[in-house]
Enzyme design. Sequence first.
Site, PDB file in Angstrom:
ATOM      1  N   THR A 211       0.346  -1.155   0.207  1.00  0.00           N
ATOM      2  CA  THR A 211       0.029   0.021   0.226  1.00  0.00           C
ATOM      3  C   THR A 211       0.616   1.440  -0.337  1.00  0.00           C
ATOM      4  O   THR A 211       0.671   2.276  -1.273  1.00  0.00           O
ATOM      5  CB  THR A 211      -0.843   0.002   1.059  1.00  0.00           C
ATOM      6  OG1 THR A 211      -1.876  -1.582   1.101  1.00  0.00           O
ATOM      7  CG2 THR A 211      -1.593   1.485   1.545  1.00  0.00           C
TER       8      THR A 211
ATOM      9  N   ASP B   8      -9.415  -3.619   0.742  1.00  0.00           N
ATOM     10  CA  ASP B   8      -8.370  -4.103   1.051  1.00  0.00           C
ATOM     11  C   ASP B   8      -8.676  -4.322   2.540  1.00  0.00           C
ATOM     12  O   ASP B   8      -7.847  -6.256   2.278  1.00  0.00           O
ATOM     13  CB  ASP B   8      -6.948  -3.044   1.332  1.00  0.00           C
ATOM     14  CG  ASP B   8      -6.001  -3.524   1.815  1.00  0.00           C
ATOM     15  OD1 ASP B   8      -5.145  -4.503   0.741  1.00  0.00           O
ATOM     16  OD2 ASP B   8      -5.646  -3.623   2.867  1.00  0.00           O
TER      17      ASP B   8
HETATM   18 ZN    ZN Z   1      -2.860  -1.300  -0.280  1.00  0.00          ZN
HETATM   19 ZN    ZN Z   2      -3.565  -4.978   1.693  1.00  0.00          ZN
END
Ligand code: ZN
Ligand code: ZN
Length: 549
Positions: free
Chosen positions: A83, A309
């Site tokens: 991320t 996510d």
């Molecule tokens: Zn991510």
């Molecule tokens: Zn992740």
Amino acid sequence: MIKNLVYITMVLAISFSSNAQNKVLSKENTNNPKLVVGIVVDQMRYDYLTRFYNKYGEGGFKRMMNEGFNCKNNHFNYVPTYTGPGHASVYTGTTPKYHGVVGNDWYDKETKKMVYCAGDDDMISVGAETEDGKMSPHRMKTTTFADENRLFTQMRGKTIGISVKDRGAILPAGHTANAAYWFFGKDKGHFITSTFYMNDLPKWVNEFNASGMVASYLKSWNTLYPIDTYLESGTDLNNFEGGFKGKETATFPYDLNTLKDQNGGFDLLKATAYGNSIVTDFAIAAIAGEQLGQDNFTDVLAVSFSSTDYVGHNFGVNSKEIEDTYIRLDKDLERFFKALDAKVGKGNYTVFLTADHAAVDVPSYLQTVKIPAGYINSSEQKKMFTEFVTTTFGTADIIENVSNNQVFLNRAKIKELKLDLVDVQNAIVNEIINYPNIDKAYTATTLSTNEFNSGIETLIQKGFNQKSSGDVIFVYDPAFISYSKTGSTHGSGLNYDTHVPLLFFGKGIKHGATFKKTEITDIAPTMSALLGTSFPNGSIGQPLEFVLE
Ligand code: ZN
Ligand code: ZN
Ligand code: ZN
């Protein structure tokens, strides 16, 4: 009196000079969008656009595809696909090799401690009494396209970053941002920031936080449409999903109000489809609150949807939960675009949408359909490795840290033992390449002295930072992860992690689609080209000419 006079003269002088420059700049830039909206969907695979296509409405993802440009073969061009690096790379147009965000957390060779990509001990939380606001983009070494827009407009074009995750708001907005806001759960359910940007939350944020909007999502999460119409995902009840504490099965519906106490209070919302709705509510409030897109100086609004996510990590990419999360995100996007039409005006703004990485199918599921996949036995590998190091070099102290698929050596110890650094690196490569499911291993010396130009090796090299990366870097077999047996994760250089959507629409964007390969580092220079600004200072990407009018 004198003070007041000086003040009035100053105000006059400032307003006069900004009016004069306003005219000059507006003459040259009337073609620029009033607002650029960058959307990063955390963990969005490219095939979520195609697999769930028939479930989407006309105003969200499909509006971007039907009115704008669809780059269908868009990839991350480095590892690790995490991320922090993902958000930094989208907005800086470069890779960890240059922007320095080499992980979410990484071992800092200088302080010999793990550091967080957006962490900054010099800052103080604004809007929370905890440490959650001790954040800034200071570890990111290069500029974002939003920074270049700020410089270009003499700081008149604003930049605002918004996300559930701090790093998803902070890194995109860059060093010169007016603000980055992110979600603080626990018992509050508020958006907060850091003293890097301001000392007090603006009125509109306080009003949003007090509005009760967030608490209204502590309700039942059921599928938006009847679950038996969700034919694009696996069964709701299976062995590949985590689920929430306090509920026996990972199946719809989820009563969030009951589940919240055992799942972190308001933090539970981050891990449901409603987290994206909260970010949408806040982003819409920000358009008015920050007066975005209201003059001829282009503003940048960086929005990151992170709940995708959390849901992917918990339930996996093939779950009903993921399908519903994307169907609902599509509705949130529609709502967001309608607000932009109303407040900034159709044709006055430009949007791009991409992801910070994609994700792998749950390996335990892949195994059931005979695709090579599995899990790394980390403790077994650690045991073998420690044994090897102790017998070969006489001490385990020679290893300083193992993290992010990298081995960090203790340089002082190597010197003390009169060992050759390159020999030690090579010995480690030759050892660990024999371990089960380690597919590749390279020394830092190899990565710094050779130029790879294809395949995964190129991606490793672009993610490798000479200053902060380790001495040996290793890669697992395809679809092998060091993770729980439920849920999906990401981080590799394989297509399931690198292939992500890239959609553009709005002012200055052509209608079309391509299968020509594009890379994540092309996005920022494309935005710079659209705006006529300098490119981000470390950018290595190419402006995608074919998407621009
Ligand atoms: Zn991510
Ligand atoms: Zn992740
Ligand atoms: Zn389920």
